[in-house]
Design an enzyme around this catalytic site. Structure first.
Site, PDB file in Angstrom:
ATOM      1  N   TYR A  51       0.863  -1.188   0.000  1.00 35.22           N
ATOM      2  CA  TYR A  51       0.000   0.000   0.000  1.00 35.22           C
ATOM      3  C   TYR A  51       0.896   1.233   0.000  1.00 35.22           C
ATOM      4  O   TYR A  51       1.991   1.209   0.571  1.00 35.22           O
ATOM      5  CB  TYR A  51      -0.938   0.002   1.220  1.00 35.22           C
ATOM      6  CG  TYR A  51      -2.036  -1.040   1.147  1.00 35.22           C
ATOM      7  CD1 TYR A  51      -1.753  -2.394   1.304  1.00 35.22           C
ATOM      8  CD2 TYR A  51      -3.362  -0.682   0.902  1.00 35.22           C
ATOM      9  CE1 TYR A  51      -2.755  -3.350   1.222  1.00 35.22           C
ATOM     10  CE2 TYR A  51      -4.373  -1.632   0.820  1.00 35.22           C
ATOM     11  CZ  TYR A  51      -4.064  -2.963   0.986  1.00 35.22           C
ATOM     12  OH  TYR A  51      -5.060  -3.911   0.908  1.00 35.22           O
ATOM     13  N   GLU A  52       0.427   2.315  -0.623  1.00 31.36           N
ATOM     14  CA  GLU A  52       1.308   3.455  -0.868  1.00 31.36           C
ATOM     15  C   GLU A  52       1.740   4.161   0.419  1.00 31.36           C
ATOM     16  O   GLU A  52       2.658   4.966   0.400  1.00 31.36           O
ATOM     17  CB  GLU A  52       0.658   4.446  -1.827  1.00 31.36           C
ATOM     18  CG  GLU A  52      -0.577   5.122  -1.278  1.00 31.36           C
ATOM     19  CD  GLU A  52      -1.331   5.903  -2.363  1.00 31.36           C
ATOM     20  OE1 GLU A  52      -1.030   5.741  -3.545  1.00 31.36           O
ATOM     21  OE2 GLU A  52      -2.229   6.665  -1.985  1.00 31.36           O
ATOM     22  N   SER A  53       1.105   3.851   1.532  1.00 28.82           N
ATOM     23  CA  SER A  53       1.528   4.418   2.809  1.00 28.82           C
ATOM     24  C   SER A  53       2.883   3.872   3.244  1.00 28.82           C
ATOM     25  O   SER A  53       3.428   4.314   4.248  1.00 28.82           O
ATOM     26  CB  SER A  53       0.479   4.127   3.884  1.00 28.82           C
ATOM     27  OG  SER A  53       0.181   2.747   3.920  1.00 28.82           O
ATOM     28  N   GLY A  54       3.411   2.870   2.530  1.00 27.66           N
ATOM     29  CA  GLY A  54       4.750   2.380   2.837  1.00 27.66           C
ATOM     30  C   GLY A  54       4.798   0.958   3.351  1.00 27.66           C
ATOM     31  O   GLY A  54       5.867   0.429   3.622  1.00 27.66           O
ATOM     32  N   HIS A  89       1.544  11.951  -5.798  1.00 27.46           N
ATOM     33  CA  HIS A  89       2.219  11.579  -4.546  1.00 27.46           C
ATOM     34  C   HIS A  89       3.728  11.489  -4.740  1.00 27.46           C
ATOM     35  O   HIS A  89       4.506  11.962  -3.919  1.00 27.46           O
ATOM     36  CB  HIS A  89       1.721  10.212  -4.068  1.00 27.46           C
ATOM     37  CG  HIS A  89       0.435  10.252  -3.313  1.00 27.46           C
ATOM     38  ND1 HIS A  89      -0.165  11.408  -2.883  1.00 27.46           N
ATOM     39  CD2 HIS A  89      -0.369   9.230  -2.890  1.00 27.46           C
ATOM     40  CE1 HIS A  89      -1.283  11.101  -2.247  1.00 27.46           C
ATOM     41  NE2 HIS A  89      -1.434   9.791  -2.230  1.00 27.46           N
TER      42      HIS A  89
END
Lengths: 267, 284
Positions: free
Chosen positions: A52-55, B104
């Site tokens: 997920y792009e949150s890391g 982003h």
């Protein structure tokens, strides 16, 4: 198994989950992509790497997250990296096999708009925007898209090019220097679509059980192309449906959260 | 050298009208308590920077304090649209705002470039994307070695970075764990910073590779228990997903929004945050 009751939504999620394999490293968009990726993990692809792009890398949530950064994604991940590292080393570095996206508007060449309806400077509806999607679309080795079909969503001309699919078709990606394959699969509530190998126009290759060609055309704003050898998508199995419904139930309970009365309640 | 201040003193001495301010925290650790103090003090004409504007900028924009917003995803994650931001963009209510929109990847790179003291960030991005036609701050640059054309955006150098972290020690060293987002980059890129924390401890007990901001990189530290609510703090309390869902209705109506802000922000004080996370605690 075809006698089982299931919704078009469930068929969409399950058909999308079947497209993912154990060796895939999947950059997961929130919503329908997240459900499909986790059903794959809980059925035939237990070792799939979900990112997920949150890391969070290698995450395995018990319930579906509401956002791309819920705590459970971090709690269950192999490792959690910073957001700059996520986009630089992992996505731009070419380590993602499948980028899985949703869309507000989609055209016949799988270009995606999630930015505005109407003119950019004076929009009729201001949508959230691209987030990670512009680079997920160009840096993932392949892109899968999942969304429900409707005339509002499947349009002849998108209002804004948030994420580049196949542009005007053909070799447009290569012509602007993109080296990855781009969208190779679209899974909707009615059908499975793939781009034509030459023109790159999205073509229906499989109808979900009970869906007709007319149903498809009625929800799409351009004249739809169908494959010569049109298949029928196998209906969800009892096992697939159980996994999906259990996941949705765990998600419902998890999102109910606390029941304590307190100040600052917005409800 | 980090000073320990009351939140209202930190905000009044560090943030001024017209400043560019990055309130960072990627879903996790969003510094809501500081934004509410900014609203109470009526600090306006702000350029606000944030990858995911989220509820925190829906509130600042809805209160008319924002002149310009630099961002990459303006949604209510998992719920839908930001209705106050939409009203400002579509109807100029309560005022018009200027948008500078990125992806982003570009924002993350731009913070990193700011932290690294570079004037620009270079990345392979925006290929075929419409944003480069509407944002003059997206340009291209040719690699002098390979000849590859790459995207370039200016480094982000905010006047102030605002973050919420888990804890600080008595010297003012700060620990961030869990989803660390771009907070370290934002603080190092900014001229000044405010860090709110859940607690002050004798020993951070940080492992050797932990995300730590040394005390001499931070301007002010304020203890605000629950200060990220309705976002969350890893190991302290969970994300208040119901609040995010319910916000959609509050923000949908101008009058309801204004009365909610009056009651829960303008007439409230910083110490309500500890009450707001009651029942959301997680076992440490």
């Amino acid at each position: 198994m075809s006698t089982l009751d299931f919704t078009p939504d469930e068929m969409m999620t399950i058909a999308a989950s079947r497209a993912l394999g154990n060796d895939d490293v999947c950059f997961v968009g929130i919503g329908a992509p997240s459900a499909a990726c986790n059903v794959a993990r809980l059925t035939h692809a237990p070792d799939i790497t979900l990112i997920y792009e949150s890391g969070t890398i290698g995450t395995a949530p018990e319930a579906l997250p509401l956002s791309i950064g819920d705590g459970e994604l971090c709690d269950t991940a192999l490792t959690t990296v910073s957001v700059p590292e996520m986009f630089r080393y992992w996505l731009q570095g070419g380590r993602i096999s499948i980028g899985f996206l949703g869309a507000a508007q989609l055209d016949r060449f799988a270009n995606i708009n999630t930015t505005v309806i109407g003119d950019y400077d004076a929009p009729k509806t201001r949508l959230p925007g691209g987030g990670g999607a512009p680079e997920i679309a160009s840096s993932s080795q392949e892109v899968y898209i999942t969304m429900k079909q409707s005339k509002r969503g499947f349009v002849d001309k998108i209002d804004f090019f948030t994420s580049f699919g196949h542009g005007e078709g053909g070799d447009h990606r290569q012509r602007i220097g993109i080296k990855t394959k781009g969208p190779t699969l679209l899974i909707t509530d009615l059908a499975i679509w793939k781009p034509d190998p030459e023109t790159k126009e999205l073509t229906v290759v499989s109808l979900h059980p009970g869906v007709t060609k007319d149903d498809i055309q009625a929800t799409v704003g351009w004249t739809v192309k169908f494959a010569d050898k049109l298949e029928e998508t196998p209906a969800p199995t009892a096992d697939e449906l159980k996994v999906l419904r259990d996941l949705k139930e765990r998600t419902r309970i998890a999102h109910e959260g606390r029941k304590v009365e307190r100040k600052g309640e917005v409800a | 050298m980090a000073k320990f201040l009351e939140l209202k003193d930190a905000v009044s001495s560090i943030i001024s009208s017209g400043d560019s301010v990055a309130f960072e925290g990627f879903t996790h650790l969003i510094p809501h308590a500081v934004a509410h103090e900014v609203i109470r003090q009526g600090i306006d004409e702000l350029t606000v920077i944030r990858m995911t504007p989220d509820l925190i900028y829906d509130q600042l924009v809805g209160m008319g304090l924002v002149k310009k917003m630099i961002f990459s995803y303006a949604g209510n994650p998992g719920v839908g649209l930001l209705r106050r931001v939409r009203d400002a963009v579509e109807n100029s209510w309560p005022r018009s705002i200027e948008l500078e929109e990125h992806s982003h990847a570009a924002m993350a790179n731009a913070y990193e470039a700011g932290a690294a003291g570079l004037p620009l960030a270079v990345m392979r991005g925006y290929m075929g994307a419409g944003l480069k036609d509407v944002n003059p701050n997206i340009k291209s640059i040719t690699c002098p070695f390979s000849g590859e054309e790459l995207a370039a955006v200016p480094a982000l150098r905010p006047d102030v970075a605002v973050i919420h972290a888990l804890k600080a020690d008595r010297k003012g060293n700060v620990l961030i764990e869990g989803i660390v987002g771009v907070q370290k980059e934002a603080v190092l890129a900014a001229k000044r910073s405010i860090v709110t924390v859940e607690e002050i401890v004798d020993d951070l007990e940080a492992h050797p590779n932990a995300c730590v901001l040394p005390h001499w990189t931070v301007t002010a530290i304020c203890v605000v228990k629950g200060g990220a609510h309705p976002s969350y703090a890893q190991g302290y309390y969970g994300r208040d997903n119901n609040y995010y869902i319910a916000w959609d209705k509050v923000a949908a109506d101008r009058d309801r929004f204004q009365s909610w802000m009056q009651e829960n922000v303008v007439a409230a004080s910083t110490n309500v945050f500890s009450e707001r996370v009651e029942g959301l605690e997680v076992n440490q």
